[in-house]
Enzyme design. Structure first.
Site, PDB file in Angstrom:
ATOM      1  N   ASP A  97      -9.124  -5.533   5.999  1.00 30.97           N
ATOM      2  CA  ASP A  97      -9.519  -6.154   4.745  1.00 30.97           C
ATOM      3  C   ASP A  97     -10.604  -5.283   4.088  1.00 30.97           C
ATOM      4  O   ASP A  97     -11.603  -4.941   4.728  1.00 30.97           O
ATOM      5  CB  ASP A  97     -10.068  -7.554   5.076  1.00 30.97           C
ATOM      6  CG  ASP A  97     -10.606  -8.273   3.853  1.00 30.97           C
ATOM      7  OD1 ASP A  97     -10.441  -7.764   2.725  1.00 30.97           O
ATOM      8  OD2 ASP A  97     -11.183  -9.354   4.045  1.00 30.97           O
ATOM      9  N   GLY A  98     -10.378  -4.902   2.839  1.00 36.63           N
ATOM     10  CA  GLY A  98     -11.319  -4.041   2.126  1.00 36.63           C
ATOM     11  C   GLY A  98     -12.733  -4.589   2.128  1.00 36.63           C
ATOM     12  O   GLY A  98     -13.706  -3.846   2.266  1.00 36.63           O
ATOM     13  N   ASP A 119      -7.351   0.312  -5.561  1.00 40.88           N
ATOM     14  CA  ASP A 119      -5.935   0.370  -5.955  1.00 40.88           C
ATOM     15  C   ASP A 119      -5.291  -0.945  -5.533  1.00 40.88           C
ATOM     16  O   ASP A 119      -4.520  -0.998  -4.583  1.00 40.88           O
ATOM     17  CB  ASP A 119      -5.282   1.571  -5.246  1.00 40.88           C
ATOM     18  CG  ASP A 119      -3.850   1.787  -5.677  1.00 40.88           C
ATOM     19  OD1 ASP A 119      -3.365   1.060  -6.548  1.00 40.88           O
ATOM     20  OD2 ASP A 119      -3.213   2.691  -5.112  1.00 40.88           O
ATOM     21  N   SER A 120      -5.627  -2.006  -6.255  1.00 36.45           N
ATOM     22  CA  SER A 120      -5.275  -3.353  -5.797  1.00 36.45           C
ATOM     23  C   SER A 120      -4.095  -3.929  -6.557  1.00 36.45           C
ATOM     24  O   SER A 120      -3.644  -3.386  -7.559  1.00 36.45           O
ATOM     25  CB  SER A 120      -6.476  -4.278  -6.000  1.00 36.45           C
ATOM     26  OG  SER A 120      -6.622  -4.569  -7.373  1.00 36.45           O
ATOM     27  N   THR A 121      -3.633  -5.085  -6.100  1.00 34.73           N
ATOM     28  CA  THR A 121      -2.676  -5.885  -6.854  1.00 34.73           C
ATOM     29  C   THR A 121      -3.437  -6.716  -7.885  1.00 34.73           C
ATOM     30  O   THR A 121      -4.646  -6.562  -8.054  1.00 34.73           O
ATOM     31  CB  THR A 121      -1.906  -6.825  -5.900  1.00 34.73           C
ATOM     32  OG1 THR A 121      -2.876  -7.640  -5.231  1.00 34.73           O
ATOM     33  CG2 THR A 121      -1.128  -6.055  -4.866  1.00 34.73           C
ATOM     34  N   GLU A 158      -6.251  -0.370   3.822  1.00 36.12           N
ATOM     35  CA  GLU A 158      -5.182  -1.245   3.294  1.00 36.12           C
ATOM     36  C   GLU A 158      -5.085  -2.461   4.215  1.00 36.12           C
ATOM     37  O   GLU A 158      -4.991  -2.309   5.430  1.00 36.12           O
ATOM     38  CB  GLU A 158      -3.860  -0.452   3.255  1.00 36.12           C
ATOM     39  CG  GLU A 158      -2.589  -1.271   3.173  1.00 36.12           C
ATOM     40  CD  GLU A 158      -2.436  -2.070   1.880  1.00 36.12           C
ATOM     41  OE1 GLU A 158      -2.515  -1.480   0.791  1.00 36.12           O
ATOM     42  OE2 GLU A 158      -2.219  -3.303   1.974  1.00 36.12           O
ATOM     43  N   ASP A 174       0.893   2.255  -0.520  1.00 39.27           N
ATOM     44  CA  ASP A 174       2.076   3.104  -0.759  1.00 39.27           C
ATOM     45  C   ASP A 174       1.757   4.586  -0.602  1.00 39.27           C
ATOM     46  O   ASP A 174       2.672   5.404  -0.473  1.00 39.27           O
ATOM     47  CB  ASP A 174       2.647   2.827  -2.158  1.00 39.27           C
ATOM     48  CG  ASP A 174       1.585   2.945  -3.235  1.00 39.27           C
ATOM     49  OD1 ASP A 174       1.241   4.079  -3.603  1.00 39.27           O
ATOM     50  OD2 ASP A 174       1.071   1.907  -3.700  1.00 39.27           O
TER      51      ASP A 174
HETATM   52  N1  AG3 Z   1      -1.229  -1.577  -8.069  1.00 35.82           N
HETATM   53  C1  AG3 Z   1      -0.657  -2.661  -8.810  1.00 35.82           C
HETATM   54  C2  AG3 Z   1      -1.114  -2.861 -10.190  1.00 35.82           C
HETATM   55  C3  AG3 Z   1      -0.783  -4.238 -10.666  1.00 35.82           C
HETATM   56  C4  AG3 Z   1       0.604  -4.404 -11.171  1.00 35.82           C
HETATM   57  N2  AG3 Z   1       0.749  -5.714 -11.675  1.00 35.82           N
HETATM   58  C5  AG3 Z   1       1.925  -6.306 -12.017  1.00 35.82           C
HETATM   59  N3  AG3 Z   1       3.042  -5.678 -11.900  1.00 35.82           N
HETATM   60  N4  AG3 Z   1       1.919  -7.537 -12.442  1.00 35.82           N
HETATM   61  C6  AG3 Z   1      -0.276  -0.582  -7.815  1.00 35.82           C
HETATM   62  C7  AG3 Z   1      -0.398   0.062  -6.519  1.00 35.82           C
HETATM   63  C8  AG3 Z   1       0.004   1.481  -6.654  1.00 35.82           C
HETATM   64  N5  AG3 Z   1      -0.537   2.303  -5.635  1.00 35.82           N
END
Ligand code: AG3
Length: 281
Positions: free
Chosen positions: A139-140, A157-159, A106, A86
């Site tokens: 891929d990181g 900065d992951s999910t 990313e 983002d």
């Molecule tokens: N990274 C996501 C954090 C995890 C959020 N988890 C959730 N909503 N269950 C955010 C990326 C921002 N650059």
């Protein structure tokens, strides 16, 4: 008709927001991406149904993933972001004049493309026009395997650790990050909610401690993430986030922050007992 979106945080709890329209909805090679307009939080981006950012509270996450490390490292010149498609993390890094280059790695090009289109307040520095920013759609894990002694700071900065980000919570990845960092390097990784994700935290911090000599957790209040109580891991080779904090440089910074400040830099590392217990050695 009212349109409410719910991210489920468990089988019985979630966060629900009233939305007005969908700006984008589509599936990439890696995940489902949705960008919707909400009434309270502005635009919101979801990956596989999980809230990644909203326009209203993203400043908290992005200030806190960036500034504690950047004001602790003595001379951060080269910074890598893994994930962060983002662009919000890159935007905050760019506020530090001593940073010469920030690399964004990313995995999902669609996230970058749609953030540029629909989230311009975050993505302005990743549109290809900033000479201090380099983009890698990769891929990181694959990218970092090729890097040695290259970066002052690496920000993960992951999910959540489901889907494409699973590998970013494992010991092998942290070993690669360690190698990619210079001798005084620092890594920051978002580390989930101490309230809901005790098991993930326990494993993650054990993996980090197996690789890095200094590992600390710090917290931030992020209203749109599960429980609102969120955390980051500070892992480093030599710098301690509180003892080596450059208070003076932080106080004299030439940009405004809305969440981060010098007191909070230190205060964020003070944890409630249950959060400490999650990551006790
Ligand atoms: N990274 C996501 C954090 C995890 C959020 N988890 C959730 N909503 N269950 C955010 C990326 C921002 N650059």
């Amino acid at each position: 008709m009212d349109l409410w979106y719910t991210e489920k945080h468990s089988d019985n709890v979630g966060i629900t927001m009233k939305t007005t329209r969908t700006l984008f909805s589509g599936k990439s090679e890696y995940q489902q991406l949705d960008i919707v307009e909400t009434l309270e939080f502005g635009r919101m981006m979801l990956l596989d149904g999980l809230v990644m950012v909203t326009e209203r509270d993203e400043f908290i996450y992005h200030e806190m993933i960036v500034h504690p490390a950047l004001f602790t490292h003595p001379n951060p010149k080269k910074v890598l972001v893994i994930g962060g498609g983002d662009g919000g993390t890159i935007r905050e890094i760019m506020k530090h004049p001593e940073v010469e280059l920030a690399v964004l790695c990313e995995i999902d090009g669609l996230v970058i493309e749609k953030s540029i289109e629909f989230l311009p307040s975050m993505a302005a520095d990743i549109d290809g026009n900033n000479p201090r920013v380099k983009l890698h759609v990769d891929d990181g894990l694959a990218y970092i395997r090729e890097q040695q002694n290259e970066f002052d700071i690496i920000l993960v900065d992951s999910t959540d650790p489901i889907g494409p980000a699973v590998g970013l919570f494992e010991k092998d990845f942290y070993t690669l990050v360690f190698t990619a960092l210079k001798d005084d390097g620092i890594m920051i990784a978002q580390s989930e909610s101490p309230f809901y994700h005790a098991v993930i935290q326990k494993i993650m911090y054990r993996n980090l401690r197996a690789v890095f000599p200094i590992v600390e957790m710090y917290q931030a209040f992020i209203p749109t993430y599960p429980s609102g109580f969120w955390s980051f891991a500070f892992a480093s080779k030599t710098c301690h986030p509180c003892n080596d904090f450059d208070h003076d440089r932080s106080a004299k910074r030439n940009f405004h922050t809305r969440y981060y400040n010098q007191d909070l830099h230190l205060g964020a590392f003070m944890l409630p007992t249950f959060a400490r217990d999650n990551i006790a050695e």
